[in-house]
Write a protein that holds these residues in place. Structure first.
Motif, PDB file in Angstrom:
ATOM      1  N   PRO A 286       0.798  -1.219   0.000  1.00 28.85           N
ATOM      2  CA  PRO A 286       0.000   0.000   0.000  1.00 28.85           C
ATOM      3  C   PRO A 286       0.832   1.271   0.000  1.00 28.85           C
ATOM      4  N   TYR A 287       0.279   2.288  -0.634  1.00 32.13           N
ATOM      5  CA  TYR A 287       0.743   3.664  -0.466  1.00 32.13           C
ATOM      6  C   TYR A 287      -0.222   4.311   0.514  1.00 32.13           C
ATOM      7  N   PHE A 288       0.287   4.611   1.712  1.00 31.96           N
ATOM      8  CA  PHE A 288      -0.557   5.145   2.781  1.00 31.96           C
ATOM      9  C   PHE A 288      -0.392   6.654   2.807  1.00 31.96           C
ATOM     10  N   SER A 289      -1.397   7.362   2.263  1.00 29.93           N
ATOM     11  CA  SER A 289      -1.269   8.809   2.084  1.00 29.93           C
ATOM     12  C   SER A 289      -1.859   9.620   3.220  1.00 29.93           C
ATOM     13  N   SER A 290      -2.569   8.959   4.145  1.00 37.14           N
ATOM     14  CA  SER A 290      -3.322   9.697   5.156  1.00 37.14           C
ATOM     15  C   SER A 290      -2.400  10.412   6.129  1.00 37.14           C
ATOM     16  N   ALA A 291      -2.802  11.630   6.495  1.00 38.95           N
ATOM     17  CA  ALA A 291      -2.106  12.405   7.515  1.00 38.95           C
ATOM     18  C   ALA A 291      -3.123  12.792   8.577  1.00 38.95           C
ATOM     19  N   GLY A 292      -2.972  12.245   9.764  1.00 35.83           N
ATOM     20  CA  GLY A 292      -3.885  12.586  10.850  1.00 35.83           C
ATOM     21  C   GLY A 292      -5.124  11.740  10.895  1.00 35.83           C
ATOM     22  N   GLY A 293      -5.235  10.739  10.016  1.00 33.42           N
ATOM     23  CA  GLY A 293      -6.426   9.899   9.974  1.00 33.42           C
ATOM     24  C   GLY A 293      -6.264   8.659  10.825  1.00 33.42           C
ATOM     25  N   PRO A 294      -7.145   7.695  10.644  1.00 31.84           N
ATOM     26  CA  PRO A 294      -7.063   6.452  11.406  1.00 31.84           C
ATOM     27  C   PRO A 294      -5.696   5.796  11.214  1.00 31.84           C
ATOM     28  N   PRO A 295      -5.026   5.356  12.296  1.00 34.18           N
ATOM     29  CA  PRO A 295      -3.647   4.873  12.198  1.00 34.18           C
ATOM     30  C   PRO A 295      -3.517   3.454  11.681  1.00 34.18           C
ATOM     31  N   SER A 296      -4.602   2.673  11.706  1.00 31.31           N
ATOM     32  CA  SER A 296      -4.477   1.264  11.348  1.00 31.31           C
ATOM     33  C   SER A 296      -4.715   1.056   9.859  1.00 31.31           C
ATOM     34  N   PHE A 297      -3.863   0.216   9.261  1.00 27.61           N
ATOM     35  CA  PHE A 297      -4.029  -0.127   7.853  1.00 27.61           C
ATOM     36  C   PHE A 297      -3.245  -1.400   7.596  1.00 27.61           C
ATOM     37  N   ASP A 298      -3.524  -2.019   6.484  1.00 30.70           N
ATOM     38  CA  ASP A 298      -2.855  -3.263   6.115  1.00 30.70           C
ATOM     39  C   ASP A 298      -1.483  -2.914   5.526  1.00 30.70           C
ATOM     40  N   ASN A 299      -0.417  -3.236   6.282  1.00 29.40           N
ATOM     41  CA  ASN A 299       0.929  -2.891   5.803  1.00 29.40           C
ATOM     42  C   ASN A 299       1.682  -4.097   5.281  1.00 29.40           C
ATOM     43  N   THR A 300       0.935  -5.073   4.749  1.00 26.26           N
ATOM     44  CA  THR A 300       1.553  -6.275   4.206  1.00 26.26           C
ATOM     45  C   THR A 300       1.852  -6.104   2.709  1.00 26.26           C
ATOM     46  N   THR A 301       2.495  -7.107   2.132  1.00 25.54           N
ATOM     47  CA  THR A 301       2.898  -7.049   0.729  1.00 25.54           C
ATOM     48  C   THR A 301       2.493  -8.330   0.011  1.00 25.54           C
ATOM     49  N   ALA A 302       1.768  -8.174  -1.075  1.00 24.39           N
ATOM     50  CA  ALA A 302       1.428  -9.321  -1.923  1.00 24.39           C
ATOM     51  C   ALA A 302       2.555  -9.562  -2.919  1.00 24.39           C
ATOM     52  N   THR A 303       2.776 -10.824  -3.243  1.00 27.32           N
ATOM     53  CA  THR A 303       3.815 -11.150  -4.217  1.00 27.32           C
ATOM     54  C   THR A 303       3.306 -12.156  -5.236  1.00 27.32           C
ATOM     55  N   ALA A 304       3.894 -12.105  -6.408  1.00 25.50           N
ATOM     56  CA  ALA A 304       3.742 -13.128  -7.440  1.00 25.50           C
ATOM     57  C   ALA A 304       5.135 -13.395  -7.988  1.00 25.50           C
ATOM     58  N   ILE A 305       5.273 -14.385  -8.834  1.00 27.00           N
ATOM     59  CA  ILE A 305       6.599 -14.759  -9.333  1.00 27.00           C
ATOM     60  C   ILE A 305       6.647 -14.621 -10.846  1.00 27.00           C
ATOM     61  N   VAL A 306       7.646 -13.874 -11.312  1.00 28.66           N
ATOM     62  CA  VAL A 306       7.983 -13.829 -12.736  1.00 28.66           C
ATOM     63  C   VAL A 306       9.128 -14.823 -12.933  1.00 28.66           C
ATOM     64  N   ARG A 307       8.863 -15.866 -13.693  1.00 33.46           N
ATOM     65  CA  ARG A 307       9.845 -16.943 -13.870  1.00 33.46           C
ATOM     66  C   ARG A 307      10.277 -17.027 -15.330  1.00 33.46           C
ATOM     67  N   TYR A 308      11.585 -16.955 -15.554  1.00 32.43           N
ATOM     68  CA  TYR A 308      12.111 -17.163 -16.898  1.00 32.43           C
ATOM     69  C   TYR A 308      11.997 -18.648 -17.254  1.00 32.43           C
ATOM     70  N   ALA A 309      11.735 -18.927 -18.513  1.00 32.45           N
ATOM     71  CA  ALA A 309      11.402 -20.291 -18.944  1.00 32.45           C
ATOM     72  C   ALA A 309      12.482 -21.301 -18.586  1.00 32.45           C
ATOM     73  N   ASP A 310      13.737 -20.879 -18.573  1.00 32.33           N
ATOM     74  CA  ASP A 310      14.827 -21.815 -18.285  1.00 32.33           C
ATOM     75  C   ASP A 310      15.430 -21.580 -16.909  1.00 32.33           C
TER      76      ASP A 310
END
Length: 571
Positions: A286-310
């Motif tokens: 996430p890009y967390f742009s809030s200033a002064g708002g609710p402090p809780s947010f999901d600060n995790t990271t999703a991943t996928a894999i780019v795999r070269y054929a060989d």
């Protein structure tokens, strides 16, 4: 024999006839119902389309007609919005609940029929009722009619849908938030890439999306942010991008190693598979742009894999270095460096403006609703507004039907062009200034802005700092708009207008209004009907961060709103 003056007209008419003959009707059926999934190792029943998360990708060509029959097997009323489609003379198919239609009842169906003439690129579709779009969404890809892109032809085109996941029923989450929590929704448990959270979360079978690439080939990534509440940074380790379109509008090629994408937006980016043969993470956080708002947010990271054929599958994937969660300079640089690609026949920026609007956007305080279980009756509850009007959705009839049938008592045509007062909108101490207390409290109303057909509208969108300042992604239905300028602080017409891009501005249908800042957009109201403009952070919509444009009919047959189709859902 035709005269010399007539030959170009005849040629144009012949070309139009040939193009029309080459168009097709793309038919699909969406079955909306229950699906059992386990993204985080826990079995959950969600609402989905055709047993898929994300739902099916629709592919069409510019000029085609789409006919999508939606059959509702779910226990909820459902609508589908075709995000970014103009819906010229098909406003009944736009989809926002109680704006253009009543929801499709459980056991019912509705056939959405619309044309995609004059549009090509990456759009998407999603539920537009309750929080159901968290799992009811998919890509809508419109290819060029002549199969020719204004950039090098990619080896492969890949939809990348970035999403948000809760280990809870999203409908129950919404009910809980607005009955007892004042509109604060529990943070999500994960982000996803094409429905899968990736390897940084608890490891489950088939929980990571994988993209196999061939060294030296070019890939067009059609990136869609379908998350409910989050803007996102997106990167691929060892690779860079060339952005060639946003919101299905071509841009001048823009080279970057990071994509920033607000909720509701799309970005088309070319990626060349030119790294050493290995495995690489693509990542979204996430890009967390809030200033002064609710402090809780999901600060995790999703991943996928780019795999070269060989590549060696035993080698651990490389991880990109992601921007900081609050890296506003990176986000602003991405958003402001994009410019439109000028093409023959494309609309130019209109220079004469008939309607000038200055619209404040942000959070505030609302009086308690009778249905709220927990609410401080003296202090009120969390609300959101545009020009201090918190939009109230109708309950008996959609606004489009009310407009078409002349039932004007269902709404008021007095949405204000300006806020009640001009003040220091970005001052973080606003909440403690008793003189501004009346501006903190917003008023509910079903207020619309009426526009003459073909009027040019310029909107200054100014963020406010009441309660909290954050980047609000505002989506306008029925139109694209030119983004003339954006910046931080209070909008100053004298200095801002000198920097307007009136030559090659980016064209969008969703604009992230900077936190503690402003944006200026301009569009032509050449589409008769009823069109909502709303924040695409889903929790802000029931709080009232929306308004509606009612565009009057024109004088020609193709500028008049037709009657509703026979299977139009009834309330």
């Amino acid at each position: 024999m035709a005269s010399g003056d007539q030959i170009p007209l005849l040629a144009a008419a012949l070309l139009c006839a040939l193009l029309a003959a080459d168009s097709a009707v793309v038919e699909r059926t969406f079955h909306v119902g229950n699906l059992t999934v386990s993204p985080l190792c826990e079995r959950r029943v969600i609402t989905a389309v055709n047993g898929k998360l994300p739902g099916p990708t629709i592919r069409a060509r510019e000029g085609d007609t789409l006919l999508v029959l939606v059959v509702n097997h779910s226990p909820y009323g459902i609508t589908i919005h075709w995000h970014g489609v103009f819906q010229k003379q098909s406003g009944w198919a736009d989809g926002p609940s109680m704006i253009t239609q009543c929801p499709i009842r459980p056991g019912g169906s509705y056939a959405y029929r619309f044309n995609v003439s004059g549009q090509e690129g990456t759009l998407w579709w999603h539920a537009h009722a309750s929080f159901l779009r968290a799992t009811v969404h998919g890509a809508l890809i419109i290819r060029p009619r002549n199969r020719s892109f204004p950039f090098r032809t990619p080896h492969r085109q890949v939809p990348i849908l970035l999403g948000e996941w809760w280990n809870a029923d999203v409908v129950d989450l919404e009910k809980q938030a607005f009955l007892t929590g004042g509109g604060i929704v529990n943070v999500s448990d994960a982000f996803t890439i094409n429905g899968k959270p990736g390897e940084l979360y608890p490891r489950c079978k088939n929980h990571t999306y994988k993209l196999e690439v061939v060294s030296g080939e070019t890939y067009l990534l059609r990136i869609i942010n379908s998350a409910l509440h989050s803007q996102l940074f997106f990167k691929i380790a060892g690779h860079s991008f060339t952005v060639v379109a946003v919101d299905a509008s071509y841009t001048k090629p823009y080279d970057t190693d990071v994509v920033v994408i607000a909720a509701g937006q799309t970005v088309d980016a070319l990626m060349v598979a030119n790294a050493p043969s290995s495995r690489y993470y693509m990542a979204a956080r996430p890009y967390f742009s809030s200033a002064g708002g609710p402090p809780s947010f999901d600060n995790t990271t999703a991943t996928a894999i780019v795999r070269y054929a060989d590549a060696d599958d035993d080698a651990p994937p490389w991880m990109p270095r992601m921007p900081a969660l609050n890296d506003t300079p990176t986000a602003h640089r991405f958003y402001t460096n994009l410019t439109g690609l000028r093409r023959p026949g494309a609309p130019a920026v209109p220079l004469e403006v008939e309607e000038h609007m200055f619209v404040t956007v942000g959070l505030g305080v609302l009086a308690c609703e009778p249905t709220q279980v927990v609410c401080n009756r003296s202090r009120g509850t969390l609300g959101a507004s545009m020009n201090n009007v918190s939009f109230r959705f109708p309950t008996a009839m959609s606004l489009l039907e009310a407009h078409f049938r002349g039932f004007h008592a269902e709404y008021q045509s007095d949405f204000p062009d300006r806020p009640p007062a001009m003040f220091d909108f970005t001052n973080n101490s606003l909440n403690t200034d008793p003189r501004l207390a009346p501006l903190l409290r917003t008023q509910r109303g079903t207020k619309v802005k009426r526009l003459k057909y073909n009027a040019t509208v310029e909107m200054v969108l100014q963020n406010t700092a009441f309660i909290g300042a954050e980047n609000h992604p505002l989506h306008l239905h029925g139109f694209n708009f030119f983004v003339l300028a954006q910046g931080f602080g209070n909008y100053n017409a004298t200095t801002a207008r000198s920097g307007f891009n009136l030559v090659d501005p980016q064209v969008r249908n969703t604009i992230g209004v900077p936190a503690g800042g402003w944006a200026v957009i301009r569009f032509v109201a050449d589409n008769p009907g009823v069109w909502i403009m709303h924040c695409h952070l889903e929790q802000h919509v029931p709080l009232g961060l929306a308004t509606v444009f009612v565009v009057e009919n024109g004088t020609t047959p193709d500028s008049v709103l037709p009657p509703p189709p026979p299977d139009f859902p009834a309330c």
